[in-house]
Write an enzyme that holds these catalytic residues in place. Structure first.
Site, short mmCIF file in Angstrom:
data_model
loop_
_atom_site.label_atom_id
_atom_site.label_comp_id
_atom_site.label_asym_id
_atom_site.label_seq_id
_atom_site.Cartn_x
_atom_site.Cartn_y
_atom_site.Cartn_z
CB ILE A 625 61.51 40.83 43.24
CG1 ILE A 625 62.31 41.92 43.96
CG2 ILE A 625 60.06 41.23 43.06
CD1 ILE A 625 62.35 43.24 43.21
N GLY A 626 63.69 38.80 45.05
CA GLY A 626 65.06 38.29 45.03
C GLY A 626 65.57 38.13 46.44
N GLY A 628 69.54 37.17 48.64
CA GLY A 628 70.98 36.90 48.56
C GLY A 628 71.54 36.68 49.93
CE LYS A 647 70.51 44.65 49.27
NZ LYS A 647 71.99 44.77 49.16
CG ASP A 753 80.04 40.38 45.50
OD1 ASP A 753 80.58 39.50 44.79
OD2 ASP A 753 78.98 40.18 46.10
#
Length: 947
Positions: A625-626, A628, A647, A753
């Site tokens: 779903i993502g 990085g 993750k 961040d």
């Protein structure tokens, strides 16, 4: 009733019908109220500047003469005000002192005397003016200022217009250094500069100066250093400028045309000449270096032609010779072979030819030798062993021939050898295995033959090996499979034979190409897949493992001989039996140890209703779903119906165009996030359920956020789901999460961040801070800025106090950064601007600017309506404007002005309360924005102090 009595009664009635008189504020108080109206006052500093008094002498920051109650000084220091300079202060007739230190965002500032007021300022320009970091206009004309123009004016980096005319500064006869670099100055270079008779150094770099150079440079007889680089200057370089006894001339990154004046070669002091990135043409002055102690000479990226002047190093001090991307021709002068001081030589992308002088190969201090993309010929001299400091040898795309000398193996500092597209022949010297620092070896498209050196496995830093299109033969050494950081391997179009080393499976390759050789046997199982088909084309002996790898011309697949098929079936049966037994043993051992071989470490931070095995089963590419810089994120639907986010950290994070990280490995990011999130309990920080280490990769299991990240939602077609009340709630939730990290968690944490993509939204659009991979615990007692090893954060969110230094545009880059919680506050301010404007922090529409600069410029030029997202309901304009002011306060270029996150939360809460609070004014109307601040609770016409 008599007539007299009647008249008295009427007079009494008339008197009683008049409004009751109250104290009236004097004229100076009215002027100060006009000052207040023109400023944004987020902290309520001016809250007692009201009309309840006869004069302003009791107001905060106002001091008066005890005799006549006239205002003599106004102190607005530490007030965190924003807006234009309060020009009504200039109408106070007795004013002698104004203190604005640490008061930011005041623009413009004009101290030009008013003919009606008659105030004239005298003395020197006060040093406190250096604190006006956002000042754009400073007009000090027609006063009685004297002394010298202070150097601190060069710190006003936002200054666009400076007026100093008609002051008794004299003729500035003693001024020796003029530095107005890194501003937004535009227009042509003013001719008034030629009045600076004593000037030694002029720095105009990184502005917007345009047009041609004015005439008059011959007046500046003391000028030694002139830097007008990074502007928009056009036209030719003036000869009279080059006739001065300059030591340094830097005109790079402009739009200059014409020739480089011959007179520049006659300067007896010139040690630096930089004119790269222009459109200059013609030959270089023939006597360059003959009369000058040249150390740095950079004319790259122009249209120069002709030969290199033989006299460039006549003084024996030349260190940098940079001529890339021109049309130079001819040979390298033999005199440069004697220039022992050279450290960087870049001649790439020209039309040079001929052989390299033998001594030129052995320059002892050269670190970078770049001769690529020319027509050089001849051999690489064995004297290259003398180049003991050489780290990069780039000679690709020439006509070099002969063998690679074995002496190259003695250059211990070599990091890169790029010699592709030449005519080199013979064997690769075995001594090359001595280069234990070598990271890149590119010898493709030559005529090399023989074996690859067997000891190549000792090159532990090698990450690229490209030997394609040669005549190399023999077997691929097993040692290639032991290169720990190799990610690019191309051995195609050679004559390699034998089996492919099974050890190649140990490599993590981005590129693998073994095509068009004579390899045979089995393809290592990791690569025996259709996706790697093109890596093995043209090897008839590898046809059995990948379907359709080898197809005969008649379209019938080459199945081999019957005995080969039988052998394969027998082998497959053996492999199956052995594999089944091995799997069974592994499974039993896995069940016995509970955690298993692949589940090395498992930690939970909350009571769980699922097992680690369920998590592993959900790690599938269909569930991504993502992703990085630190890894991919999967959606995992568990057997009990619960959904979590996983993750996966398996590779070292890479620096891309969006983020800069200082995490050296996935281990660092994993441990930082685990240690940080594992102990945090807050409603606005994403919850970490558990983590596990599988050996090959590491997993972090979080609560699932159905609405994804704020950044993805806000900048997509679904942004209409985010109306203003929802956006405001997100801002407040995120602020509370950051406030907890900065003020309530012990020890405090700096996220480093903060961005919209790291703010996740639950099913009700509640916000949670996520991604703590680069977070840092503040250990020092004073919590001051700490130096970091590299830039952290994401483009568009990095505070200006993160200093990014770029060196030569054709060279390397270095970064430094000092970070504390103020950096988080700046980043959060950018998030607020995103919520208000609906725009990304970096947008092509902004050009080279970012969202902060665009908002500030737009507010100045076009007003608030231009920056507010047009999709937002105008009924909330007042509240949006006040939140915008909070965002602008957070992105102040001066860290000390930025409010703490605790203060930001309070300000947002006041906005929320103010939008619901109404209170009657003196006139009986309802004020739409009132506050409950105790400082102004008695003022019925209070102003809302949300910002």
């Amino acid at each position: 009733m008599t007539q007299t009595t009647t008249m008295l009664a009427l007079a009494l009635l008339l008197f009683l019908s008049l409004p009751q008189l109250s104290h009236q504020l004097n004229q100076e108080g009215l002027f100060l109220q006009r000052v207040k109206l023109g400023l944004s006052d987020p902290s309520g500093y001016l809250s007692d500047w009201n009309d309840r008094d006869e004069n302003p002498c009791g107001w905060t920051g106002v001091n008066c003469d005890s005799m006549n109650s006239s205002v003599t000084s106004v102190d607005l220091s530490n007030a965190s005000l924003a807006g234009p300079f309060p020009i009504f202060l200039c109408r106070l007739p007795s004013l002698s002192s104004i203190s604005l230190s640490t008061t930011t965002a005041l623009t413009p500032l004009s101290l030009f005397p008013s003919p009606t007021v008659g105030i004239c300022f005298s003395g020197v320009i006060p040093a406190s003016f250096a604190l006006f970091r956002r000042l754009e206009t400073l007009n000090l004309a027609s006063n009685l200022l004297n002394g010298t123009i202070p150097a601190f004016l060069s710190n006003l980096t936002s200054l666009k217009w400076l007026g100093l005319a008609y002051n008794p500064f004299g003729q500035l006869s003693r001024l020796t250094d003029l530095d107005v670099s890194n501003n937004l100055l535009s227009g042509t270079i003013p001719a008034v500069i030629f009045r600076l008779r004593s000037i030694v150094q002029i720095e105009l770099y990184n502005n917007w100066f345009s047009g041609q150079f004015p005439s008059g440079w011959s007046n500046l007889t003391e000028l030694r250093r002139f830097d007008a680089s990074m502007n928009e200057l056009a036209g030719p370089i003036p000869n009279e400028l080059c006739e001065l006894p300059l030591e340094s001339l830097n005109l790079c990154d402009n739009k200059l045309v014409g020739l480089l004046p011959e007179s520049i070669a006659l300067s007896p002091n010139l040690n630096e000449l930089k004119v790269f990135n222009n459109s200059l043409h013609g030959s270089l002055p023939s006597q360059l270096g003959k009369h000058s102690p040249l150390q740095t000479f950079d004319v790259s990226s122009n249209n120069f032609s002709g030969e290199i002047p033989a006299s460039l190093c006549d003084k024996g001090v030349l260190e940098q010779l940079l001529l890339i991307q021109n049309s130079f021709s001819g040979t390298i002068p033999a005199s440069l072979g004697k220039c022992k001081t050279l450290t960087r030589v870049r001649l790439r992308d020209n039309r040079f030819s001929g052989e390299i002088p033998v001594e030129f190969w052995s320059l002892p201090h050269v670190d970078l030798l770049d001769l690529g993309e020319n027509s050089f010929s001849g051999p690489i001299s064995y004297m290259i062993s003398g180049a003991s400091n050489l780290s990069v040898l780039y000679i690709s795309k020439n006509r070099f021939s002969g063998t690679i000398p074995k002496e190259i193996g003695s250059i211990a500092n070599l990091l890169e050898i790029s010699a592709s597209d030449n005519e080199l022949s013979g064997q690769i010297p075995s001594t090359i295995v001595n280069l234990d620092q070598l990271g890149r070896l590119d010898l493709r498209n030559n005529k090399l033959s023989g074996d690859v050196p067997m000891g190549i496995g000792s090159l532990k830093q090698l990450n690229e090996l490209n030997l394609a299109n040669n005549g190399l033969s023999g077997q691929i050494p097993d040692g290639v499979g032991s290169l720990p950081v190799l990610n690019y391997l191309d051995l195609s179009e050679n004559q390699f034979s034998g089996k492919i080393p099974l050890a190649l499976q140990n490599l993590k390759l981005n590129v693998l190409n073994l095509s068009y050789n004579h390899l045979s046997g089995d393809i290592p199982p990791l690569y025996a897949k259709a996706m790697y088909r093109d890596s093995f084309l043209g090897n008839p002996g590898l046809c059995g493992d990948i379907p359709s790898l080898c197809t005969r011309k008649d379209g019938v697949k080459n199945r081999g001989y019957l005995w080969l098929l039988r052998s394969l079936f027998i082998l497959a049966g053996i492999v199956f039996v052995v594999g089944f037994v091995w799997f069974g043993w592994k499974f039993l051992n896995f069940r016995k140890t509970k955690k298993g071989i692949t589940m090395l470490k498992w930690r939970s931070f909350h009571k769980l209703v699922f097992s680690e095995f369920e998590i592993l089963n959900c790690i599938d590419e269909d569930n991504v779903i993502g992703s990085g810089s630190s890894g991919k994120v999967y959606k995992a639907v568990l057997s009990n119906g619960e959904v979590v986010a996983v993750k996966k950290l398996c590779e070292r994070p890479k620096i891309d165009n969006e983020s800069f990280t200082n995490v050296s490995s996935e281990k660092d990011a994993f441990e930082v996030e685990v240690e940080t999130l594992g102990k945090i309990r807050h409603k606005n920080i994403v919850r970490l359920w558990c983590c596990c280490n599988t050996g090959d990769c590491k997993l972090l299991v979080y609560e699932y956020m159905p609405n994804g990240s704020l950044g993805d939602l806000l900048h997509s077609s679904k942004s209409d789901l985010l109306d203003w009340p929802t956006r405001f709630r997100i801002a407040l939730d995120a602020a509370e999460g950051l406030s907890y990290l900065h003020h309530d968690y012990v020890p405090p944490i700096v996220h480093r961040d903060v961005k919209s993509n790291n703010i996740l939204l639950d099913a009700e659009f509640g916000a949670r801070i996520s991604d703590f991979g680069v977070a840092k615990i503040v250990k020092t007692a004073n919590r001051g800025a700490e130096p970091m090893s590299a830039i952290t954060g994401s483009c568009g969110y990095i505070a200006p106090d993160a200093v990014l230094f770029g060196l030569n545009p054709t060279a390397e880059y270095a970064y430094t950064l000092r970070v504390n919680e103020k950096s988080d506050i700046y980043s959060f301010g950018v998030v607020i601007l995103e919520l208000v404007t609906g725009r990304r922090p970096i947008d092509p529409e902004f050009g080279e600017k970012d969202l902060v600069t665009w908002v500030c410029n737009s507010l100045d030029q076009k007003g608030t309506n231009h920056v507010i997202d047009p999709n937002l309901d105008s009924a909330f304009k007042e509240q949006i404007s006040k939140v915008l002011d909070i965002g602008l306060l957070c992105v102040s270029s001066l860290p000390s002005i930025r409010p703490s996150m605790r203060r930001v939360v309070k300000l947002l809460q006041e906005v929320k309360a103010g939008s619901k609070t109404r209170r009657a004014t003196k006139d009986g109307e309802v004020s739409p924005y009132c506050c409950e601040d105790p400082l102004i609770k008695e003022d019925l016409s209070c102003e809302f102090l949300a910002t």
